[in-house]
Design an enzyme around this catalytic site. Structure first.
Site, PDB file in Angstrom:
ATOM      1  N   VAL A   1       0.666   7.397  -0.775  1.00 30.92           N
ATOM      2  CA  VAL A   1       1.812   6.616  -0.324  1.00 30.92           C
ATOM      3  C   VAL A   1       3.088   7.457  -0.377  1.00 30.92           C
ATOM      4  CG1 VAL A   1       3.259   4.613  -0.888  1.00 30.92           C
ATOM      5  CG2 VAL A   1       0.768   4.406  -0.903  1.00 30.92           C
TER       6      VAL A   1
ATOM      7  N   THR B   1       1.596  -1.101  -5.551  1.00 30.42           N
ATOM      8  CA  THR B   1       1.093  -2.474  -5.619  1.00 30.42           C
ATOM      9  C   THR B   1       1.187  -2.952  -7.065  1.00 30.42           C
ATOM     10  OG1 THR B   1      -0.402  -1.939  -3.826  1.00 30.42           O
ATOM     11  CG2 THR B   1      -0.933  -3.893  -5.119  1.00 30.42           C
TER      12      THR B   1
ATOM     13  N   CYS C   1     -17.019 -33.906   9.661  1.00 36.15           N
ATOM     14  CA  CYS C   1     -17.601 -32.659  10.180  1.00 36.15           C
ATOM     15  C   CYS C   1     -17.622 -31.498   9.176  1.00 36.15           C
ATOM     16  CB  CYS C   1     -16.845 -32.217  11.426  1.00 36.15           C
ATOM     17  SG  CYS C   1     -17.108 -33.356  12.780  1.00 36.15           S
TER      18      CYS C   1
HETATM   19  N1  NAD Z   1      -3.616   4.774  -1.024  1.00 38.11           N
HETATM   20  C1  NAD Z   1      -3.415   3.757  -0.220  1.00 38.11           C
HETATM   21  O1  NAD Z   1      -3.978   3.660   0.872  1.00 38.11           O
HETATM   22  C2  NAD Z   1      -2.429   2.697  -0.594  1.00 38.11           C
HETATM   23  C3  NAD Z   1      -1.997   1.789   0.380  1.00 38.11           C
HETATM   24  C4  NAD Z   1      -1.063   0.827   0.047  1.00 38.11           C
HETATM   25  C5  NAD Z   1      -0.602   0.754  -1.265  1.00 38.11           C
HETATM   26  N2  NAD Z   1      -1.059   1.607  -2.195  1.00 38.11           N
HETATM   27  C6  NAD Z   1      -0.519   1.497  -3.550  1.00 38.11           C
HETATM   28  O2  NAD Z   1       0.476   2.514  -3.706  1.00 38.11           O
HETATM   29  C7  NAD Z   1       0.448   3.032  -5.038  1.00 38.11           C
HETATM   30  C8  NAD Z   1       0.215   4.525  -5.005  1.00 38.11           C
HETATM   31  O3  NAD Z   1      -1.062   4.764  -4.491  1.00 38.11           O
HETATM   32  P1  NAD Z   1      -1.520   6.237  -4.088  1.00 38.11           P
HETATM   33  O4  NAD Z   1      -2.865   6.084  -3.465  1.00 38.11           O
HETATM   34  O5  NAD Z   1      -0.442   6.909  -3.341  1.00 38.11           O
HETATM   35  O6  NAD Z   1      -1.656   6.892  -5.553  1.00 38.11           O
HETATM   36  P2  NAD Z   1      -2.019   8.410  -5.903  1.00 38.11           P
HETATM   37  O7  NAD Z   1      -2.828   8.355  -7.143  1.00 38.11           O
HETATM   38  O8  NAD Z   1      -2.545   9.116  -4.692  1.00 38.11           O
HETATM   39  O9  NAD Z   1      -0.603   9.057  -6.236  1.00 38.11           O
HETATM   40  C9  NAD Z   1       0.168   8.720  -7.354  1.00 38.11           C
HETATM   41  C10 NAD Z   1       1.006   9.941  -7.734  1.00 38.11           C
HETATM   42  O10 NAD Z   1       1.927   9.548  -8.738  1.00 38.11           O
HETATM   43  C11 NAD Z   1       2.090  10.649  -9.606  1.00 38.11           C
HETATM   44  N3  NAD Z   1       2.717  10.174 -10.862  1.00 38.11           N
HETATM   45  C12 NAD Z   1       2.161   9.503 -11.901  1.00 38.11           C
HETATM   46  N4  NAD Z   1       3.099   9.240 -12.847  1.00 38.11           N
HETATM   47  C13 NAD Z   1       4.267   9.745 -12.388  1.00 38.11           C
HETATM   48  C14 NAD Z   1       5.584   9.774 -12.889  1.00 38.11           C
HETATM   49  N5  NAD Z   1       5.877   9.230 -14.063  1.00 38.11           N
HETATM   50  N6  NAD Z   1       6.557  10.368 -12.181  1.00 38.11           N
HETATM   51  C15 NAD Z   1       6.277  10.909 -10.976  1.00 38.11           C
HETATM   52  N7  NAD Z   1       5.023  10.908 -10.428  1.00 38.11           N
HETATM   53  C16 NAD Z   1       4.041  10.337 -11.130  1.00 38.11           C
HETATM   54  C17 NAD Z   1       0.690  11.188  -9.776  1.00 38.11           C
HETATM   55  O11 NAD Z   1       0.696  12.514 -10.277  1.00 38.11           O
HETATM   56  C18 NAD Z   1       0.205  11.096  -8.322  1.00 38.11           C
HETATM   57  O12 NAD Z   1       0.509  12.268  -7.605  1.00 38.11           O
HETATM   58  C19 NAD Z   1      -0.628   2.230  -5.768  1.00 38.11           C
HETATM   59  O13 NAD Z   1      -0.026   1.122  -6.389  1.00 38.11           O
HETATM   60  C20 NAD Z   1      -1.531   1.764  -4.659  1.00 38.11           C
HETATM   61  O14 NAD Z   1      -2.230   0.587  -5.012  1.00 38.11           O
HETATM   62  C21 NAD Z   1      -1.945   2.598  -1.887  1.00 38.11           C
END
Ligand code: NAD
Length: 467
Positions: A11, A124, A267
């Protein structure tokens, strides 16, 4: 605008590239130094269609950079977007630790910042998390929410594989906030996207992603159960579902998607049972189809329990048939509710303009004779008579007449099964079967309080070490 993004995963990396492409100056922050180095050398941190080109191009234009220093990021931006992971914990709860770590980091950084800062949660998260996040920031920074900083929930709807396309073509843009200035500013980030921008309160925005994704999972699994039944019968399931999707009035439409009372009538219960039995006879397990009736029974239980809170008062029902404009009482859930309340000794009166006992015939008459044989002694002649006679008014059908008359009734308890209208929501004497009027207190009791970790009290140790 100058924007910082916490988390450079799926994201975060897509948001970084796409916001820069829209002309913003974006600085990414991650605890993972490798991802920071990738961005700083013009490379994407993920494999995703078009993102490598966007990051390379925006890097060349000097619109993107990355750092492991959250202080640097906050001090050089007016908006911070939080896109860190929110994985499931072992027991199925959401692990919000990464989110709250960012809250701690922002709290520390705001100690040094004078100007107003907007925090946008893109991850999320469960309802109530933004409030918890803001409390942590307040506690650490000593700053005041909505005076020195504001919080906004802006859930991400992208799907991996088509993430860049989804970013630029979202189904809608959802912004939840209790701060108009912040909501307006965040709206500007998305004003060029071809999608409606919906501004709502924080908890509605927070729960939306769960509602969406649960429904998507339900759609897939429902389609699969239908597919399995069709296959056993040598029917082409794709032709069935293609035709199913062509009905935009009842099937693929907002129709029926209104929380309220149980379904009934001649129904739905009969045909649901029919399909359930067919699947059973084919030795197929169809748990979704099998559980629909159970959910409906629970909604009837919920109505009975709600009304029984007033068991010793005079109860008046407006509407008896399963929906307005019909005299069909067969499988009307209101009949089941009344039958159960009579069993508990409740004092009941009923008004339904469509019910004329002398005109009921056939299975309709048989049904009511079985369920409420003395129905004639409970029926009254008008809505006014119900209001006059009873202490509690239970509204079962959405007749315009009921809404108009009840608008001015303030001295009787109203229990609404059909969502009479928005103007009832603030009334003291009003309860809806499943919509909250003020949800905040109920939720606060359930929300486990996040504890600020001891390390944050000593900012010196709070470094961005890769995990
Ligand atoms: N992947 C998807 O398709 C998708 C779609 C919609 C929503 N989301 C939601 O978005 C959020 C992120 O998902 P994602 O797939 O991008 O996660 P991800 O695991 O790919 O990335 C998260 C990143 O955050 C970094 N991180 C962790 N703690 C940190 C901090 N304190 N400071 C800075 N960076 C930090 C991690 O090192 C990692 O690079 C989640 O809540 C997910 O549910 C994901």
């Amino acid at each position: 605008m100058r924007i910082s993004i916490f988390g450079l995963g799926y994201v975060g990396c897509v948001s970084l590239g796409c916001l820069a492409k829209n002309g913003h100056q974006v600085i990414g922050v991650d605890v993972n130094a490798t991802k920071v180095d990738q961005i700083n050398s013009g490379k994407a941190t993920i494999i995703e269609k078009d993102i490598a080109e966007i990051i390379a191009e925006q890097h060349k234009l000097n619109r993107i950079s990355a750092t492991t220093s959250f202080n640097e990021a906050i001090l050089n931006s007016e908006i911070s977007i939080v896109a860190v992971g929110t994985p499931s914990s072992k027991n199925g709860h959401l692990n919000l630790q990464y989110i709250f770590n960012v809250a701690e980091q922002i709290g520390v950084a705001l100690l040094e910042k004078e100007s107003f800062h907007i925090i946008v949660i893109r991850s999320t998260i469960m309802p109530g998390t933004c409030d918890e996040f803001a409390s942590i920031v307040e506690e650490i920074s000593g700053k005041e929410r909505n005076k020195h900083f504001a919080i906004v929930d802006n859930p991400e709807f992208l799907r991996e594989g088509t993430a860049v396309h989804d970013y630029f073509n979202p189904p809608l843009t959802l912004i939840g906030s209790d701060n108009k200035e912040a909501a307006d500013k965040v709206s500007i980030l998305y004003q060029n996207l071809p999608a409606e921008i919906i501004v709502t309160n924080l908890k509605v925005a927070e729960i939306m992603k769960y509602v969406n994704n649960t429904f998507h999972a339900l759609k897939i699994s429902f389609g699969n159960e239908i597919g399995n039944i069709c296959t056993e019968l040598n029917i082409d399931s794709h032709e069935v579902m293609n035709i199913f999707c062509k009905d935009k009035q009842l099937n693929i439409s907002p129709y029926y998607f209104k929380p309220g009372f149980a379904y009934g009538g001649s129904c739905l219960p009969k045909d649901l049972k029919g399909l359930q039995t067919l699947a059973h006879d084919l030795y197929l397990d169809t748990p979704i189809i099998n559980s629909i009736g159970k959910t409906n029974d629970l909604q009837i239980d919920r109505a009975v329990n709600l009304i029984l809170q007033h068991w010793n008062k005079k109860l008046g029902f407006l509407g008896l048939s399963f929906k307005a404009g019909t005299d069909d009482l067969r499988n009307s859930p209101a009949v089941t509710v009344i039958e159960r309340l009579i069993g508990k000794g409740c004092d009941i009166s009923i008004y339904d303009k469509n019910i004329n006992l002398s005109l009921l015939t056939g299975t309709n008459k048989e049904f009511i004779d079985q369920k409420i044989p003395h129905l004639s002694s409970l029926l009254v002649n008008s809505t006014e008579e119900i209001i006059e006679k009873c202490d509690v008014i239970i509204v079962n059908n959405k007749e315009n007449e009921f809404t108009e008359i009840l608008n001015n009734v303030n001295n009787k308890i109203i229990i609404d099964m059909v969502r009479l209208g928005e103007n009832f929501l603030g009334k003291q004497n009003y309860t809806g079967i499943n919509w909250a009027i003020d949800f905040s207190e109920a939720y606060d009791k359930q929300m486990p309080k996040h504890r600020i970790s001891s390390r944050v009290k000593s900012p010196v140790i709070l470094t961005n070490t890769p995990r």
